[in-house]
Design a protein around this motif. Structure first.
Motif, PDB file in Angstrom:
ATOM      1  N   TRP A   1       0.931  -1.493   0.167  1.00  0.00           N
ATOM      2  CA  TRP A   1      -0.046   0.237  -0.035  1.00  0.00           C
ATOM      3  C   TRP A   1       1.196   1.286   0.139  1.00  0.00           C
ATOM      4  CZ3 TRP A   1      -4.297   0.213  -1.625  1.00  0.00           C
ATOM      5  CH2 TRP A   1      -5.489  -0.705  -1.651  1.00  0.00           C
ATOM      6  N   ASP A   2       2.152   1.275   1.045  1.00  0.00           N
ATOM      7  CA  ASP A   2       2.882   2.426   0.667  1.00  0.00           C
ATOM      8  C   ASP A   2       4.074   2.265   0.730  1.00  0.00           C
ATOM      9  OD1 ASP A   2       1.237   3.034   3.858  1.00  0.00           O
ATOM     10  OD2 ASP A   2       2.405   1.863   4.132  1.00  0.00           O
ATOM     11  N   ALA A   3       4.690   1.251  -0.288  1.00  0.00           N
ATOM     12  CA  ALA A   3       5.680   0.953   0.378  1.00  0.00           C
ATOM     13  C   ALA A   3       6.327   2.118  -0.584  1.00  0.00           C
ATOM     14  CB  ALA A   3       6.313  -0.207  -1.052  1.00  0.00           C
ATOM     15  N   PRO A   4       7.786   2.790  -0.860  1.00  0.00           N
ATOM     16  CA  PRO A   4       8.851   3.669  -1.829  1.00  0.00           C
ATOM     17  C   PRO A   4       8.956   3.249  -3.023  1.00  0.00           C
ATOM     18  CG  PRO A   4      10.281   2.436  -0.200  1.00  0.00           C
ATOM     19  CD  PRO A   4       8.455   1.834   0.087  1.00  0.00           C
ATOM     20  N   HIS A   5       9.091   3.404  -3.834  1.00  0.00           N
ATOM     21  CA  HIS A   5       9.623   2.233  -5.118  1.00  0.00           C
ATOM     22  C   HIS A   5      11.152   1.917  -5.256  1.00  0.00           C
ATOM     23  CE1 HIS A   5       9.270   1.790  -9.722  1.00  0.00           C
ATOM     24  NE2 HIS A   5      10.348   2.108  -9.954  1.00  0.00           N
ATOM     25  N   SER A   6      11.063   0.860  -5.691  1.00  0.00           N
ATOM     26  CA  SER A   6      11.843  -0.022  -6.139  1.00  0.00           C
ATOM     27  C   SER A   6      11.714  -0.965  -7.696  1.00  0.00           C
ATOM     28  CB  SER A   6      12.161  -1.180  -4.872  1.00  0.00           C
ATOM     29  OG  SER A   6      11.300  -2.153  -4.860  1.00  0.00           O
ATOM     30  N   TRP A   7      13.261  -2.052  -7.543  1.00  0.00           N
ATOM     31  CA  TRP A   7      13.024  -2.554  -8.946  1.00  0.00           C
ATOM     32  C   TRP A   7      11.694  -3.365  -8.576  1.00  0.00           C
ATOM     33  CZ3 TRP A   7      13.306  -7.468  -8.508  1.00  0.00           C
ATOM     34  CH2 TRP A   7      13.511  -8.158  -7.284  1.00  0.00           C
ATOM     35  N   ARG A   8      10.971  -3.694  -7.507  1.00  0.00           N
ATOM     36  CA  ARG A   8       9.947  -4.435  -7.128  1.00  0.00           C
ATOM     37  C   ARG A   8       8.915  -4.725  -7.735  1.00  0.00           C
ATOM     38  NH1 ARG A   8      11.271  -8.576  -3.931  1.00  0.00           N
ATOM     39  NH2 ARG A   8      13.505  -8.850  -2.708  1.00  0.00           N
ATOM     40  N   PHE A   9       8.622  -3.193  -8.267  1.00  0.00           N
ATOM     41  CA  PHE A   9       7.778  -2.782  -9.166  1.00  0.00           C
ATOM     42  C   PHE A   9       7.257  -1.896 -10.455  1.00  0.00           C
ATOM     43  CE2 PHE A   9       6.878  -1.059  -4.539  1.00  0.00           C
ATOM     44  CZ  PHE A   9       5.479  -1.614  -4.224  1.00  0.00           C
ATOM     45  N   ASP A  10       9.008  -2.392 -11.259  1.00  0.00           N
ATOM     46  CA  ASP A  10       9.168  -2.322 -12.036  1.00  0.00           C
ATOM     47  C   ASP A  10       9.568  -3.936 -13.365  1.00  0.00           C
ATOM     48  OD1 ASP A  10      10.833  -0.389 -14.049  1.00  0.00           O
ATOM     49  OD2 ASP A  10      13.086  -1.490 -13.373  1.00  0.00           O
ATOM     50  N   ARG A  11       8.481  -3.388 -14.278  1.00  0.00           N
ATOM     51  CA  ARG A  11       8.785  -4.859 -15.260  1.00  0.00           C
ATOM     52  C   ARG A  11       9.437  -4.730 -15.367  1.00  0.00           C
ATOM     53  NH1 ARG A  11       3.839  -6.240 -16.894  1.00  0.00           N
ATOM     54  NH2 ARG A  11       2.685  -4.833 -16.880  1.00  0.00           N
ATOM     55  N   SER A  12      11.016  -3.605 -16.435  1.00  0.00           N
ATOM     56  CA  SER A  12      12.142  -4.297 -16.647  1.00  0.00           C
ATOM     57  C   SER A  12      12.429  -5.480 -16.278  1.00  0.00           C
ATOM     58  CB  SER A  12      12.532  -3.307 -17.701  1.00  0.00           C
ATOM     59  OG  SER A  12      13.012  -2.918 -16.566  1.00  0.00           O
ATOM     60  N   ALA A  13      12.196  -4.802 -14.802  1.00  0.00           N
ATOM     61  CA  ALA A  13      13.345  -5.860 -14.413  1.00  0.00           C
ATOM     62  C   ALA A  13      12.897  -6.901 -12.989  1.00  0.00           C
ATOM     63  CB  ALA A  13      13.687  -4.567 -12.844  1.00  0.00           C
ATOM     64  N   SER A  14      11.722  -6.691 -13.170  1.00  0.00           N
ATOM     65  CA  SER A  14      10.791  -7.583 -12.224  1.00  0.00           C
ATOM     66  C   SER A  14      10.282  -8.995 -12.690  1.00  0.00           C
ATOM     67  CB  SER A  14      10.117  -7.453 -11.288  1.00  0.00           C
ATOM     68  OG  SER A  14      10.431  -6.281 -10.264  1.00  0.00           O
ATOM     69  N   GLY A  15       9.749  -8.428 -14.570  1.00  0.00           N
ATOM     70  CA  GLY A  15       8.519  -9.071 -15.166  1.00  0.00           C
ATOM     71  C   GLY A  15       7.386  -9.206 -14.548  1.00  0.00           C
ATOM     72  N   THR A  16       6.753  -9.536 -13.693  1.00  0.00           N
ATOM     73  CA  THR A  16       5.845  -9.388 -13.154  1.00  0.00           C
ATOM     74  C   THR A  16       5.936  -9.030 -10.963  1.00  0.00           C
ATOM     75  OG1 THR A  16       5.521 -11.421 -12.382  1.00  0.00           O
ATOM     76  CG2 THR A  16       5.115 -11.538 -14.152  1.00  0.00           C
ATOM     77  N   GLY A  17       5.154  -8.544 -10.413  1.00  0.00           N
ATOM     78  CA  GLY A  17       4.026  -8.249  -9.111  1.00  0.00           C
ATOM     79  C   GLY A  17       4.118  -9.304  -8.518  1.00  0.00           C
ATOM     80  N   ALA A  18       3.453  -9.071  -7.934  1.00  0.00           N
ATOM     81  CA  ALA A  18       2.923 -10.920  -6.592  1.00  0.00           C
ATOM     82  C   ALA A  18       2.490 -11.731  -7.934  1.00  0.00           C
ATOM     83  CB  ALA A  18       1.347 -10.188  -6.137  1.00  0.00           C
ATOM     84  N   ILE A  19       2.765 -11.735  -8.712  1.00  0.00           N
ATOM     85  CA  ILE A  19       2.638 -13.120  -9.514  1.00  0.00           C
ATOM     86  C   ILE A  19       3.976 -14.086  -8.883  1.00  0.00           C
ATOM     87  CG2 ILE A  19       2.661 -14.521 -11.848  1.00  0.00           C
ATOM     88  CD1 ILE A  19       0.632 -12.174 -12.604  1.00  0.00           C
ATOM     89  N   GLY A  20       5.210 -13.428  -9.598  1.00  0.00           N
ATOM     90  CA  GLY A  20       6.451 -14.036  -9.509  1.00  0.00           C
ATOM     91  C   GLY A  20       7.305 -14.190  -8.409  1.00  0.00           C
ATOM     92  N   ASP A  21       6.446 -12.478  -7.250  1.00  0.00           N
ATOM     93  CA  ASP A  21       7.240 -12.744  -6.417  1.00  0.00           C
ATOM     94  C   ASP A  21       6.862 -13.412  -5.325  1.00  0.00           C
ATOM     95  OD1 ASP A  21       9.080 -11.065  -4.223  1.00  0.00           O
ATOM     96  OD2 ASP A  21       7.639 -10.313  -4.295  1.00  0.00           O
ATOM     97  N   LEU A  22       5.526 -13.673  -4.901  1.00  0.00           N
ATOM     98  CA  LEU A  22       5.120 -14.786  -3.876  1.00  0.00           C
ATOM     99  C   LEU A  22       4.305 -15.507  -5.057  1.00  0.00           C
ATOM    100  CD1 LEU A  22       3.253 -11.861  -2.230  1.00  0.00           C
ATOM    101  CD2 LEU A  22       5.131 -12.428  -1.451  1.00  0.00           C
TER     102      LEU A  22
END
Lengths: 344, 344, 344, 344
Positions: C158-179
């Motif tokens: 909800w209130d996370a600062p921006h990081s590579w985890r929100f960036d498509r080129s760095a992460s691919g997906t968000g909750a899908i790939g991370d969790l």
């Protein structure tokens, strides 16, 4: 019935519901007594009693009455119960049976002499999970029982308005007789007689005559040891009557706030098992009020001669024996020493 | 370090991990002592100690040693700890500090006189949820504290092979010193000094010299009352060290088996809050072994003069005060009367 | 090792701890790489690595390096892993193995062709309770498995600062790939291959490129059906990775926040069983960080030729197969239709 | 009333109990209908109905009947309900309102045209904790709602004897209409209309016509996403109807097996709050059967013109809208594609 407050509701509802579980039953609600006429009449009408009377003595003298239910304050337990028994009525009296062991013993003796059916309202014996626990204990599955611990924690005592529940002459004791009596009865029901107690009793809220809380260690006649505790001041605990039995082969644990669950322990851990009797389909839980219905079903069976009140239900003897433990708790706290519990 | 069994593992792992949490730390593991050469050498090599020695006296005399860690059996706590302190080593000694209060007091006095840093291994003070509990208590959020109850239940005692843990001369007591000491330390840490106890102590398994279980009531100096209990015979309970504090405004509850959770109570009920410190991201829990790492971080800070061991950590004084409560439990059980706890 | 953030800590600590569980191990920490020199040097010193290097290519070219550990952001998984494998290094790469299935497949193929040991960092396979679950499934005790459901819920989004985890080129997906990748891997590990998925994927927080949450139904090749779900927006859920398997004879349930507990179900209910491996005595729980230690113990056994990485650990093939399911989730959400999962 | 089985018991008991909660009520139990004369007569007598009749048409034609309660099998919902409405009776019909959306719509339309009070028996709306949840949602305390997930898991399906509940013509669907309908109704009640579903439906037990289980993803009109699931084959789950709502500021979670508890989540975790209405004192829980009493209190208030059935209770429109979602689940499973839910 004597009493039209909280206990009046619980008993009336249960009486009406018994018929659904046993079609042969059809209890008639003859009369309800109590001093405040307006409150009594409101309750009478709403709860389905035919008549309201000001004085319980009218009920005791009423030939139509077969069962006298005493749901009044503790100070009004012994005299009406004794009178009803002497008049040949069967008697169900709420717990604690009396304000102390002497009064409880007199009540028990009167009912015994009158040869009526008598029951103390320890309704928690009729929680399906408690009945299941008793069956498991009786089966020997737990092996040698070494520990019993119970705590009955509520929190309404911090800012409750004054009532008879805080008054020594009306109540006898506070948390001890109100909450602790339930734990003591289940301890006796599940593990057996209590041989000794050592206790600390405390009044925390200024201006109160009676105990807000007590803690105790107990030794059972069997050799098991345990702790008992009750408080009206345990913030966050609403009706947390939790007990646990540990044996050499198994354990059981329970919490009244989750009264449809029995935790059944073995060497690996505890299994959560739903135990709610067979009224509804599996997993459709029963409520606190239903324990009174089960209590009446058992009582009516005893009145009909199909079984005894004991051991499944609590007799006045059980009410008396519980009172001896309560008295020993009070004595121990005063003497700062362990007290043996002796029974007449 | 003295000791290469279970406690040797826990301490060695924690020492190695401290560096990760504080890059300035780099403890050197000088030597490990113990009588069984093969077992000691296996542990030495695996746990990363430079040398193994047969006699702890060599360690006490070793100039390279700055901190003496005593993880041996209870009977080997006092003498080496005293000798190490007198040799000017800082000392971390496992709990219980000694087999009785007299021995504990001598150990404490020796360390005080030697002016070394001393710590009793009450690692449960370093569980993040316990530290959070302490902060909440200190903040006054709970209001007036009226109750504390703790139970430390395990079940391995039914069919455990004989070990020093069942031997009076090696252990002092059984469940009291092994498990109860942890509860007593947390009671003191969270609620304050214990003024009196009344206890029943029992050996259930035939042939054992020491207690399998005890139950006790306690009065705190503050006026709060509570129960303490420990058993090695509670089938289904594995490492169930559960405690609860009730105050006029709030409550706290905890179970060591779920050591990353603190239950924070208000008038409505209890909220389950994850408290695992800040090593890992939220919800990534720490384990029992990690409590030793936190303990060493605190100890090293004290050695470095950044803070005192107390009150966050337990000193030898705390080990001694705990021993006085244990002794009072034993006395109370023998006398069947409440015992005041007095401190030297 | 590549990476010095959160994952760098977890891997470094675990590498140091392996020796304690297997005295024959003594991994040397050769070098750590990363672009930010100050942060890298702080981590290097604190975590015990001998050298810090700016470019992972130096590590791939370093003859002293036997195992390349890739703990960098997702966009830096494939290229270094492939290069390391081609240079003959064994490779452990964090999950998700790559940003999509094509990238993951290339990584797997390169490692296979290079005949090195390869492992995807699905550390939750090494939670003792998960290993116990796998043993129970393998034993057939659950009967025919009909359902699997998993949800991985966190709330920091909800209130996370921006990081590579929100960036498509760095992460691919968000909750899908991370969790979600963790849930998918455990689904495959415990129940078998996933045949089809149908999903909804959603970005709730404005300005984000990638998914905050997804929900999906799945069909397994075995015929079982289930649900998968992950979110970074589930207020009150911190690291709630909970899954459940239902079979005709038994069930299992688990929650990562209580990762030392396995709920073992039979017809009556669920038993809570502590499963924390055999590092510490019963009931002394392990933490999240310990799963990495168990992972390395397994990996080192595979490198030593004592066993294969699969099926106990996840290979790059498992990383690839998981990526195919993730891709199918994305396709399904876009097409609003069920998608078959096909593997190369 | 039509029906004398399980639902007959639940409704009869609730009708009798309404008077205790509202002294102005005194419902007369006119007649009970059903084909098996012996079973009907046993139920009639035990449950307190004045008369038993073979054909519900007699009841529809009976001028004394003001409220027609339909507790028969699903195939007997629409026709009697429509006839009763057309005869000017108020109608309470058990859920699911009908076997499919077309049948449900016809029932709703007939009742609307007849201008009678109509209610679908979604009794779980009357669980006190569910009502509390609705109040919290309405208050906005949860912020933006992003997720809803519900699962209704039972396990009796593995070895149940054949009954109408497994028969397509009598039931319509299996787990979908029997269990799933409850989840769908609460989803609509708490989060709003469902815009689309994607589902897998499965029959596992050979020889059955209808579904044993289904899994689905849902999109709400509000943008929230979620999962729905029901099964009669989840070993160890008895009546596990659990749902959870996640919002940007708070969350709620519930389990029907612990129906007196609402878990109220904030950023730290979930607080367990007892919600059992105000019948009994705090912590004295209500049971499943009591939800029917609360349902009737609400219905009688609507009949008396004090409020509308909606939104607190479910009307036939709600029964119809739920049926549209059920139909979309069936269509989605057949088409292997997401289906929009459209309402007439």
């Amino acid at each position: 019935m004597l009493g039209y407050a909280f206990m009046g509701d619980a008993h009336s509802r249960a009486l009406a519901a018994t018929r659904q579980l046993d079609g042969a039953l059809d209890p008639r609600l003859v009369s309800i007594s109590g001093r405040d006429e307006a409150a009594r009449e409101e309750a009478r009408s709403r709860l389905g009693w035919a008549e309201g009377v000001a004085d319980w003595r009218e009920q005791v003298a009423d030939e139509r009455v077969g069962l006298f239910v005493n749901g009044g304050p503790n100070s009004l337990h012994a005299e009406p119960a004794i009178a009803a028994a002497r008049a040949g009525k069967h008697v169900l009296c709420e717990k604690p049976l009396a304000r102390d062991a002497a009064e409880a013993r007199a009540t028990w003796q009167a009912a015994e002499e009158a040869e009526v059916v008598h029951m103390t309202g320890f309704n928690y014996r009729f929680v399906p999970a408690v009945r299941a626990a008793r069956r498991i204990v009786e089966s020997g599955e737990l092996g040698e029982i070494v520990h019993f611990r119970a705590r009955y924690l509520q929190s309404w005592g911090w800012d409750a308005p004054h009532s008879w529940r805080f008054d020594r002459s009306a109540s006898g004791t506070g948390a001890i007789g109100d909450l602790g009596a339930h734990s003591i009865d289940l301890a006796r029901y599940l593990v057996g007689e209590i041989a000794s107690v050592s206790a600390v009793v405390r009044t925390f809220v200024p201006g109160r005559e009676i105990d807000d809380a007590y803690v105790a260690t107990v030794e059972f006649a069997s050799g098991a040891i345990g702790t008992l505790e009750a408080s009206r001041l345990a913030t966050g605990r609403i009706n947390h009557h939790a007990w646990e039995i540990n044996g050499s082969k198994g354990s059981l644990a329970f919490d009244q706030e989750r009264m449809n669950e029995l935790l059944v322990g073995d060497a690996r851990g505890f299994e959560r098992v739903l135990e709610h009797g067979d009224w509804w389909p599996p997993g459709h839980i029963v409520g606190w009020g239903d324990t009174f219905t089960f209590e009446y079903l058992h009582l009516f069976g005893a009145i009909a001669g199909r079984h005894q009140v004991a051991p499944e239900g609590a007799t006045f003897e059980d009410g008396y024996r519980c009172a001896e433990v309560c008295d020993a708790i009070v004595r121990s706290a005063a003497s700062r020493a362990q007290q043996e519990v002796t029974y007449a």
